[in-house]
Motif scaffolding. Structure first.
Motif, PDB file in Angstrom:
ATOM      1  N   ILE A  16       0.840  -1.210   0.000  1.00 48.63           N
ATOM      2  CA  ILE A  16       0.000   0.000   0.000  1.00 48.63           C
ATOM      3  C   ILE A  16       0.868   1.251   0.000  1.00 48.63           C
ATOM      4  O   ILE A  16       0.560   2.243  -0.689  1.00 48.63           O
ATOM      5  N   ARG A  20       0.758   4.219  -2.827  1.00 49.58           N
ATOM      6  CA  ARG A  20       0.587   5.625  -2.464  1.00 49.58           C
ATOM      7  C   ARG A  20       1.764   6.475  -2.925  1.00 49.58           C
ATOM      8  O   ARG A  20       1.619   7.678  -3.165  1.00 49.58           O
ATOM      9  N   TYR A  27      -0.151  -2.699  -6.833  1.00 50.09           N
ATOM     10  CA  TYR A  27      -1.477  -3.097  -6.371  1.00 50.09           C
ATOM     11  C   TYR A  27      -1.830  -4.504  -6.842  1.00 50.09           C
ATOM     12  O   TYR A  27      -2.647  -5.193  -6.218  1.00 50.09           O
ATOM     13  N   TYR A  63      -8.918   0.495  -4.625  1.00 57.74           N
ATOM     14  CA  TYR A  63      -7.729   1.209  -5.115  1.00 57.74           C
ATOM     15  C   TYR A  63      -7.948   2.725  -5.032  1.00 57.74           C
ATOM     16  O   TYR A  63      -7.066   3.464  -4.574  1.00 57.74           O
ATOM     17  N   LEU A  66      -7.596   4.036  -1.389  1.00 49.69           N
ATOM     18  CA  LEU A  66      -6.420   3.712  -0.581  1.00 49.69           C
ATOM     19  C   LEU A  66      -5.908   4.916   0.211  1.00 49.69           C
ATOM     20  O   LEU A  66      -5.298   4.750   1.261  1.00 49.69           O
ATOM     21  N   PHE A  69      -7.446   4.650   3.477  1.00 48.20           N
ATOM     22  CA  PHE A  69      -7.247   3.396   4.210  1.00 48.20           C
ATOM     23  C   PHE A  69      -6.398   3.660   5.449  1.00 48.20           C
ATOM     24  O   PHE A  69      -5.360   4.317   5.383  1.00 48.20           O
ATOM     25  N   PHE A  75      -6.126  -5.367   5.252  1.00 46.01           N
ATOM     26  CA  PHE A  75      -6.734  -5.051   3.966  1.00 46.01           C
ATOM     27  C   PHE A  75      -7.913  -5.971   3.660  1.00 46.01           C
ATOM     28  O   PHE A  75      -8.927  -5.536   3.112  1.00 46.01           O
TER      29      PHE A  75
END
Length: 219
Positions: A16, A20, A27, A63, A66, A69, A75
């Motif tokens: 992740i 980012r 991903y 996605y 994220l 998140f 996840f």
């Protein structure tokens, strides 16, 4: 959090962080790691032939989200909460409810938990039990059906179930307890099997305590 993808471990937090940081191709590691359980969830919850589209849309929405998140969270339950929402929307939009027979067939076809090398008679019995459980689940309320599906058909633990459903853990405990009592009346053999499992766990805990106690006396 780490999850197993095939034979290797996927560090979800690291993946992740890479996404980012501008590596969207990373991903794919999360997609490969969680596609199986996402498909099982969609099919068990009634997506039927739309399951693959539901899962693809869920991965896309995950996605895109994220950035929101929470660091350190798992996840998988977060993804499955999106899968559940997408499944409900798909069933509602299509204006149909998948027949029980279709849902049973989809779950059996998607079931990867029985090893290919298993004894055919054992595998057949396991499938028969799961189909019977699925039929009984149809007689429960939606919230009870959901909590049993996540805990037993998808084999998620209590914290994961709470995160996936967006419920407090106390709510998961109470609803699961009520759901299992109802299932016990519909499927006595399921109730007996669950009780045997709980008794085995209790014996294991007592054995571990006894072993530790014996060690203390020797010291």
């Amino acid at each position: 959090m780490r999850t197993r993808e095939g034979g290797r471990i996927v560090d979800e937090a690291a993946v992740i962080a890479r996404v980012r940081a501008g590596e969207p191709e990373a991903y794919a590691d999360l997609v490969r790691a969680h596609t199986g359980i996402a498909l099982r969830a969609a099919r068990a919850l009634g997506a039927g032939p739309d399951a693959e589209d539901v899962v693809q849309q869920a991965f896309f929405k995950a996605y895109c989200s994220l950035g929101r998140f929470r660091d350190g969270a798992a996840f998988r339950p977060w993804l499955l909460s999106i899968v559940a929402n997408e499944t409900r929307n798909t069933v509602r939009t299509a204006g149909r409810q998948q027949s029980l027979a279709d849902r049973e067939a989809a779950l059996v076809e998607a079931e990867p938990l029985i090893p290919p090398a298993a004894d055919p008679a054992v595998a057949a019995l396991e499938i028969e039990r799961r189909v019977a459980l699925l039929g009984a689940l149809e007689q429960l309320s939606e919230e009870h059906r959901l909590v049993v599906t996540y805990r037993y058909l998808l084999e998620m633990d209590e914290p994961e179930t709470a995160a996936a459903l967006g419920w407090p853990r106390g709510t998961v405990k109470s609803r699961l307890s009520r759901a299992l009592r109802k299932l016990g009346r519909l499927l006595p053999e399921f109730d007996e099997e669950r009780e045997r499992g709980e008794q085995g766990e209790q014996k294991g805990r007592r054995g571990r305590r006894g072993w530790r106690g014996g060690g203390d006396e020797g010291e």
